[in-house]
Design an enzyme around this catalytic site. Structure first.
Site, PDB file in Angstrom:
ATOM      1  N   ARG A  33      -9.055  36.836   8.193  1.00  0.00           N
ATOM      2  CA  ARG A  33      -8.251  36.899   9.408  1.00  0.00           C
ATOM      3  C   ARG A  33      -7.580  35.543   9.605  1.00  0.00           C
ATOM      4  NH1 ARG A  33      -8.212  41.537   8.910  1.00  0.00           N
ATOM      5  NH2 ARG A  33      -9.168  43.149  10.202  1.00  0.00           N
ATOM      6  N   HIS A  78       0.020  40.441   5.680  1.00  0.00           N
ATOM      7  CA  HIS A  78      -1.192  41.249   5.883  1.00  0.00           C
ATOM      8  C   HIS A  78      -1.096  42.587   5.134  1.00  0.00           C
ATOM      9  CE1 HIS A  78      -4.722  41.990   8.863  1.00  0.00           C
ATOM     10  NE2 HIS A  78      -4.906  42.674   7.748  1.00  0.00           N
TER      11      HIS A  78
HETATM   12  P1  NDP Z   1     -18.626  43.330   5.437  1.00  0.00           P
HETATM   13  O1  NDP Z   1     -19.130  43.424   6.825  1.00  0.00           O
HETATM   14  O2  NDP Z   1     -19.032  44.359   4.439  1.00  0.00           O
HETATM   15  O3  NDP Z   1     -19.057  41.923   4.807  1.00  0.00           O
HETATM   16  C1  NDP Z   1     -19.027  40.731   5.519  1.00  0.00           C
HETATM   17  C2  NDP Z   1     -19.646  39.624   4.673  1.00  0.00           C
HETATM   18  O4  NDP Z   1     -19.444  38.374   5.366  1.00  0.00           O
HETATM   19  C3  NDP Z   1     -21.145  39.787   4.481  1.00  0.00           C
HETATM   20  O5  NDP Z   1     -21.528  39.352   3.198  1.00  0.00           O
HETATM   21  C4  NDP Z   1     -21.727  38.846   5.545  1.00  0.00           C
HETATM   22  O6  NDP Z   1     -22.999  38.314   5.249  1.00  0.00           O
HETATM   23  C5  NDP Z   1     -20.700  37.728   5.509  1.00  0.00           C
HETATM   24  N1  NDP Z   1     -20.748  36.958   6.767  1.00  0.00           N
HETATM   25  C6  NDP Z   1     -20.520  37.396   8.030  1.00  0.00           C
HETATM   26  N2  NDP Z   1     -20.697  36.404   8.911  1.00  0.00           N
HETATM   27  C7  NDP Z   1     -21.069  35.324   8.191  1.00  0.00           C
HETATM   28  C8  NDP Z   1     -21.419  33.990   8.515  1.00  0.00           C
HETATM   29  N3  NDP Z   1     -21.425  33.566   9.785  1.00  0.00           N
HETATM   30  N4  NDP Z   1     -21.750  33.154   7.524  1.00  0.00           N
HETATM   31  C9  NDP Z   1     -21.756  33.571   6.241  1.00  0.00           C
HETATM   32  N5  NDP Z   1     -21.432  34.817   5.846  1.00  0.00           N
HETATM   33  C10 NDP Z   1     -21.102  35.673   6.819  1.00  0.00           C
HETATM   34  O7  NDP Z   1     -17.047  43.238   5.546  1.00  0.00           O
HETATM   35  P2  NDP Z   1     -15.945  43.755   4.491  1.00  0.00           P
HETATM   36  O8  NDP Z   1     -16.257  43.170   3.167  1.00  0.00           O
HETATM   37  O9  NDP Z   1     -15.769  45.214   4.591  1.00  0.00           O
HETATM   38  O10 NDP Z   1     -14.613  43.084   5.111  1.00  0.00           O
HETATM   39  C11 NDP Z   1     -14.514  41.700   5.296  1.00  0.00           C
HETATM   40  C12 NDP Z   1     -13.263  41.352   6.069  1.00  0.00           C
HETATM   41  O11 NDP Z   1     -12.111  41.447   5.240  1.00  0.00           O
HETATM   42  C13 NDP Z   1     -12.911  42.252   7.247  1.00  0.00           C
HETATM   43  O12 NDP Z   1     -13.704  41.975   8.381  1.00  0.00           O
HETATM   44  C14 NDP Z   1     -11.467  41.887   7.476  1.00  0.00           C
HETATM   45  O13 NDP Z   1     -11.376  40.768   8.349  1.00  0.00           O
HETATM   46  C15 NDP Z   1     -10.971  41.486   6.086  1.00  0.00           C
HETATM   47  N6  NDP Z   1     -10.005  42.455   5.548  1.00  0.00           N
HETATM   48  C16 NDP Z   1      -8.728  42.045   5.302  1.00  0.00           C
HETATM   49  C17 NDP Z   1      -7.804  42.902   4.791  1.00  0.00           C
HETATM   50  C18 NDP Z   1      -6.420  42.439   4.460  1.00  0.00           C
HETATM   51  O14 NDP Z   1      -5.566  43.271   4.150  1.00  0.00           O
HETATM   52  N7  NDP Z   1      -6.151  41.149   4.485  1.00  0.00           N
HETATM   53  C19 NDP Z   1      -8.127  44.304   4.500  1.00  0.00           C
HETATM   54  C20 NDP Z   1      -9.500  44.638   4.779  1.00  0.00           C
HETATM   55  C21 NDP Z   1     -10.382  43.732   5.287  1.00  0.00           C
HETATM   56  P3  NDP Z   1     -24.272  39.284   5.042  1.00  0.00           P
HETATM   57  O15 NDP Z   1     -24.082  39.858   3.652  1.00  0.00           O
HETATM   58  O16 NDP Z   1     -25.450  38.381   5.115  1.00  0.00           O
HETATM   59  O17 NDP Z   1     -24.217  40.322   6.122  1.00  0.00           O
HETATM   60  C1  OXD Z   2      -8.569  45.775   7.711  1.00  0.00           C
HETATM   61  C2  OXD Z   2      -7.297  45.122   7.489  1.00  0.00           C
HETATM   62  O1  OXD Z   2      -9.440  45.204   8.390  1.00  0.00           O
HETATM   63  O2  OXD Z   2      -6.336  45.790   7.058  1.00  0.00           O
HETATM   64  O3  OXD Z   2      -8.755  46.900   7.178  1.00  0.00           O
HETATM   65  O4  OXD Z   2      -7.189  43.905   7.701  1.00  0.00           O
END
Ligand code: NDP
Ligand code: OXD
Length: 308
Positions: free
Chosen positions: A223, A271
């Site tokens: 983000r 994005h």
């Molecule tokens: P998940 O919830 O599956 O994974 C999140 C990961 O981040 C986990 O490994 C989690 O740790 C880690 N995490 C969360 N908080 C912390 C912290 N404070 N310190 C260290 N690690 C942390 O999310 P997704 O993989 O599905 O998606 C991730 C993000 O990607 C979305 O939230 C979105 O913002 C972004 N995104 C962007 C897109 C784009 O087009 N640019 C499209 C889709 C998503 P743990 O394993 O310990 O829980």
């Molecule tokens: C999502 C994104 O969160 O598109 O799926 O960023």
């Protein structure tokens, strides 16, 4: 009982067809035709309607049509409402493509060569192989883990960082604040795939950049609010960081006058790293509704205490 869809209308038509085929027992409604609000038990949205809790008193599950749920105001939702992030194969496939593109672009110095082309400058630099480049992936969740695994198959030396300890074969996994410095110190290319929470807002800042090896690059796919943009520009201008590729910005759209647009060491895309595919999304939600109704765990259920 009814399911309400409030998002892109064209994709909604695909959801409506799949609900009719696969879950005909669940009345499917598409915003703004909400029917009886008291009947709405399930809602899928990117931006939810205002006064959600009061408007839909019997809501049980709120599905995000994207992976992120930071657009929802979790504190305003009654505890009984489960929040579910999107996990579907098309969203993952798009992210794998884009992360590969971004890491390869930074690995092979594309930002510098694009800047040279604009000045008709023929100036080859050193060429490293993937095996000589260390990539660090922040976030080892649904997307981050798969990206780390894909990059490892391309020959990069990959490490990952998450909140709790993960074990991913072939990836050096680090966990928590205590292991962040070691992780950052071995990241020539840093990929951010974290969710946006109070703990991760502004995490890509001056202090973090200082812990990256000199000449490191940044790929932000999480983000825009993960990044302190002025700190990035300062790190690029003093030469500590080599380049950055940003798919997400704060705000979005990025205003035309924003200095990120014209910085010679920054590539920006609007994005589009990955987009939820309607068919996969509808099938994932139908599967989750079945899980919910039969008392099995819902996939992608958000832990509201952690904010993701
Ligand atoms: P998940 O919830 O599956 O994974 C999140 C990961 O981040 C986990 O490994 C989690 O740790 C880690 N995490 C969360 N908080 C912390 C912290 N404070 N310190 C260290 N690690 C942390 O999310 P997704 O993989 O599905 O998606 C991730 C993000 O990607 C979305 O939230 C979105 O913002 C972004 N995104 C962007 C897109 C784009 O087009 N640019 C499209 C889709 C998503 P743990 O394993 O310990 O829980
Ligand atoms: C999502 C994104 O969160 O598109 O799926 O960023």
């Amino acid at each position: 009982m009814a399911f309400l869809y409030k998002s892109d209308a064209e994709r909604g038509a695909v959801w409506a067809r799949l609900f009719a085929e696969r879950a005909p027992e669940i009345p499917f409604r598409q915003w703004p035709d909400i029917g009886d609000p008291a009947a709405v038990r399930y809602l899928a949205a990117w931006t939810p309607p205002e006064h959600l809790a009061e408007s839909f008193p019997n809501l049980e599950l709120l599905f995000s049509v994207g992976a992120g749920i930071d657009q929802f105001e979790l504190a305003a939702l009654p505890p009984r409402v489960g929040v579910v992030r999107m996990i579907e194969p098309g969203l993952l496939a798009g992210m794998l493509d884009y992360a590969t593109l971004g890491v390869l672009a930074l690995h092979r110095d594309l930002p510098a060569y694009l800047a040279q082309q604009r000045s008709a400058l023929w100036q080859p630099g050193p060429v490293l192989t993937a095996g000589q480049r260390r990539v660090g992936v922040m976030g080892l969740g649904t997307l981050g883990r798969a990206v780390a695994e894909r990059l490892a198959t391309l020959g990069f030396v990959v490490s990952g960082w998450s909140r709790s300890r993960r074990d991913v074969p072939g990836i050096a996994c680090h966990a928590g604040a205590a292991e962040l410095p070691a992780f950052l110190g071995a990241a020539d290319i840093l990929v951010c795939l974290l969710p946006l929470t109070e703990a991760t807002r502004g995490i890509l800042d001056r202090a973090l950049f200082a812990q990256l090896p000199p000449g490191a690059s940044l790929l932000n796919l999480g983000r825009g609010a993960h990044l302190v943009a002025d700190d990035l520009i300062a790190a690029l201008d003093r030469g500590h960081l080599r380049a950055a590729m940003l798919d997400v910005t704060e705000p979005e759209p990025l205003p035309p006058e924003d200095p990120l647009w014209r910085h010679p060491k920054i590539l920006i895309t609007p994005h589009i790293a990955s987009v939820t595919q309607a068919e996969g999304a509808a099938l994932a939600v139908i599967d989750n509704l079945e899980r919910h109704r039969t008392g099995r765990p819902v996939l992608g259920l958000v832990d509201r205490s952690k904010g993701y």
